[in-house]
Design an enzyme around this catalytic site. Sequence first.
Site, PDB file in Angstrom:
ATOM      1  N   GLU A 131      47.415  20.147  -0.290  1.00  0.00           N
ATOM      2  CA  GLU A 131      48.059  21.545  -0.212  1.00  0.00           C
ATOM      3  C   GLU A 131      47.156  22.268   0.198  1.00  0.00           C
ATOM      4  OE1 GLU A 131      50.764  22.128  -1.934  1.00  0.00           O
ATOM      5  OE2 GLU A 131      51.315  20.488  -3.146  1.00  0.00           O
ATOM      6  N   CYS A 185      47.053  30.906  -1.866  1.00  0.00           N
ATOM      7  CA  CYS A 185      47.397  30.142  -0.939  1.00  0.00           C
ATOM      8  C   CYS A 185      48.940  30.683  -0.260  1.00  0.00           C
ATOM      9  CB  CYS A 185      47.613  28.759  -1.024  1.00  0.00           C
ATOM     10  SG  CYS A 185      48.327  28.259  -2.525  1.00  0.00           S
TER      11      CYS A 185
HETATM   12  P1  NAD Z   1      37.672  23.876   0.958  1.00  0.00           P
HETATM   13  O1  NAD Z   1      38.650  23.135   1.905  1.00  0.00           O
HETATM   14  O2  NAD Z   1      36.409  24.568   1.669  1.00  0.00           O
HETATM   15  O3  NAD Z   1      37.249  23.252  -0.307  1.00  0.00           O
HETATM   16  C1  NAD Z   1      38.132  22.612  -1.154  1.00  0.00           C
HETATM   17  C2  NAD Z   1      37.494  21.377  -2.057  1.00  0.00           C
HETATM   18  O4  NAD Z   1      37.155  20.353  -1.090  1.00  0.00           O
HETATM   19  C3  NAD Z   1      36.324  21.840  -2.713  1.00  0.00           C
HETATM   20  O5  NAD Z   1      36.226  21.367  -4.113  1.00  0.00           O
HETATM   21  C4  NAD Z   1      35.331  21.324  -1.814  1.00  0.00           C
HETATM   22  O6  NAD Z   1      34.044  21.067  -2.251  1.00  0.00           O
HETATM   23  C5  NAD Z   1      35.868  19.974  -1.222  1.00  0.00           C
HETATM   24  N1  NAD Z   1      35.584  19.371  -0.111  1.00  0.00           N
HETATM   25  C6  NAD Z   1      34.905  19.978   0.820  1.00  0.00           C
HETATM   26  N2  NAD Z   1      34.630  19.221   1.888  1.00  0.00           N
HETATM   27  C7  NAD Z   1      34.884  18.041   1.665  1.00  0.00           C
HETATM   28  C8  NAD Z   1      35.190  16.836   2.263  1.00  0.00           C
HETATM   29  N3  NAD Z   1      34.567  16.530   3.445  1.00  0.00           N
HETATM   30  N4  NAD Z   1      35.858  15.709   1.559  1.00  0.00           N
HETATM   31  C9  NAD Z   1      36.463  16.013   0.191  1.00  0.00           C
HETATM   32  N5  NAD Z   1      36.167  17.205  -0.422  1.00  0.00           N
HETATM   33  C10 NAD Z   1      35.544  18.185   0.354  1.00  0.00           C
HETATM   34  O7  NAD Z   1      38.674  24.908   0.550  1.00  0.00           O
HETATM   35  P2  NAD Z   1      38.493  26.431  -0.324  1.00  0.00           P
HETATM   36  O8  NAD Z   1      37.736  27.234   0.452  1.00  0.00           O
HETATM   37  O9  NAD Z   1      37.710  25.975  -1.640  1.00  0.00           O
HETATM   38  O10 NAD Z   1      39.789  26.747  -0.596  1.00  0.00           O
HETATM   39  C11 NAD Z   1      40.597  27.858  -0.042  1.00  0.00           C
HETATM   40  C12 NAD Z   1      41.624  26.899   0.863  1.00  0.00           C
HETATM   41  O11 NAD Z   1      42.467  26.507  -0.380  1.00  0.00           O
HETATM   42  C13 NAD Z   1      42.764  28.082   1.562  1.00  0.00           C
HETATM   43  O12 NAD Z   1      43.094  27.840   2.812  1.00  0.00           O
HETATM   44  C14 NAD Z   1      44.045  28.297   0.615  1.00  0.00           C
HETATM   45  O13 NAD Z   1      45.026  28.523   1.487  1.00  0.00           O
HETATM   46  C15 NAD Z   1      44.130  26.846   0.136  1.00  0.00           C
HETATM   47  N6  NAD Z   1      44.708  26.749  -1.218  1.00  0.00           N
HETATM   48  C16 NAD Z   1      45.964  26.152  -1.185  1.00  0.00           C
HETATM   49  C17 NAD Z   1      46.806  25.898  -2.036  1.00  0.00           C
HETATM   50  C18 NAD Z   1      48.073  25.163  -2.209  1.00  0.00           C
HETATM   51  O14 NAD Z   1      48.800  25.040  -3.262  1.00  0.00           O
HETATM   52  N7  NAD Z   1      48.519  25.104  -0.999  1.00  0.00           N
HETATM   53  C19 NAD Z   1      46.174  26.369  -3.375  1.00  0.00           C
HETATM   54  C20 NAD Z   1      45.212  26.935  -3.437  1.00  0.00           C
HETATM   55  C21 NAD Z   1      44.229  26.995  -2.283  1.00  0.00           C
END
Ligand code: NAD
Length: 522
Positions: free
Chosen positions: A244, A278
């Site tokens: 997502e 998002c």
């Molecule tokens: P992010 O990708 O920085 O982090 C998300 C999660 O991934 C965190 O828990 C982080 O610790 C973990 N993570 C980071 N690097 C990783 C790796 N290499 N392997 C595994 N896990 C890892 O995103 P964010 O800043 O927390 O969230 C914002 C983003 O989320 C925005 O782009 C937003 O649009 C998206 N989002 C999408 C939805 C949806 O339903 N499509 C919903 C909410 C947020």
Amino acid sequence: MSAVIQFQNKTEEIISYNPATGAEIGRMPNASAEDVRIAVENSRKVFADWRKTTFAERKKFVLKAREAILEEMDEIARLISDESGKPVAEAFSMEIAPVLDLMQYFARKTEKLLKPRKINIGLYGALGRYSKIVYQPLGVVGIIPAWNYPFSIPLGETAMALMAGNTVVLKPSELTPFIGLKIGEIFEKAGIPENVVQIVTGAGETGAALVDAAPDKIMFTGSVATGKKIAVAAAKNLTSVVLELGGKDPMIVFADANLEIAADAAIWGAFCNAGQSCSSVERLYIEEPAAEKLTELIVEKTKKLKQGAGGDETVSIGAMSSERQMKIVEDHVESFQKEGAKILTGGKHKDLFFEPTVISGANNSMRAMREETFGPTLPIATFRTEEEAITLANDSEFGLTASVWTKDLTKGKRVAEQIEAGTVCVNEVLYTHGIGQTPWGGFKNSGRGRTHGVEGLMELVQPQHIHVNRLAILPNAWWMPYSKTAIETFRGFARYFASGSLFQTSKLMPQLLKRMKELRRK
Ligand code: NAD
């Protein structure tokens, strides 16, 4: 404690801050790869028993967890607001209420939704066989959420995974670990067996360790960049993933729409959760004749919104969740100005409070109309024709949600079906993540797979095909040994049986009998 891991191998701590005040909320362990590996191993051990529980037993735990939330709803709302910066109002309306609804729905309905299903196998049925699909759980589901809906997204996915018979290891965002921990506590209060739900706190490396520990599914919510890394890492173990990811969601307003309502919708769609959804409205396209009026309404209404610490019950716009995110918003607002767009209201920030910002004169060639902003900005562009509106909306690498506003519902639906997005609303905006019955997920770079709805439930099970021959008294005509008669029969299969017609197949009977006699003689 059963639900929350007591780390043996922690490498360092992560610190959680209140984004509105900068005050430290607390510290949590940064779980090491070894901690995560042990958590997944323990999860797999208890899966053997959990999968045998009945739907009624699982329902009991999920409904008890729901009760546990209701008992401390105000404290949970306060915690969500404190750790994420969002107004308490949104902690209730956009996190607690929707997830409680999702929990009751899947607790009550999963058994029916996963009921074994008979398949019509056509003429094979006439040969005494039948097929059915039973839905088997996957095993250990690893959940890695973002920080923007830190309660409703991972809790909803956890409840669905449990109802489908899986066990869960959840790694909350490093920005919101205490909310993640709360999810563990809720299930603990519900009396769920040890290790069925485990929370491992930590930053990106802990998330990466969860993927490397080879759970049976990864449910990821976050950025496109991290989603791609996870897809690559998961491929090593052929772990399937639901991604997502981000959005740049368009809202198209035709001149015949109710402009008062469209203005309120655009404001809520762009500024709720300080624009950190998002599915936030990040591009507003207005049909030219209505552009001036609707823009005026939006600006006037935006100026009346109160911004402040989320704990104040009269606040509509809280703090952004992190400095890093705010810098992106600042950069995008600057870039809009440099490229010729105009700030009509907002545009500044104090600490992490970024003003709700309305921008006119935007167009799709501007950088900030192409990259995800994830903050409280509402750029406005105009269009002349229906075709142009569709082209502009689809001119994006993203495709999470979109909305179309018009009094003409036929036009609304016609346009909706031409937009490349996982959800398109007509005269509604953003909120369908809150309807647990409907699928959620993106087209294009907004993701892969679905959460919520039957489609989301199907991501959490593996379909198993059971095929039964009730008349296993004769060998099948296609078995060995082969012969001239066999080949003649198979020719008949191709010509007659494969037509799907009983009448045509009846022409095969003499040849089939010949073949059966041959097989009996062998
Ligand atoms: P992010 O990708 O920085 O982090 C998300 C999660 O991934 C965190 O828990 C982080 O610790 C973990 N993570 C980071 N690097 C990783 C790796 N290499 N392997 C595994 N896990 C890892 O995103 P964010 O800043 O927390 O969230 C914002 C983003 O989320 C925005 O782009 C937003 O649009 C998206 N989002 C999408 C939805 C949806 O339903 N499509 C919903 C909410 C947020």
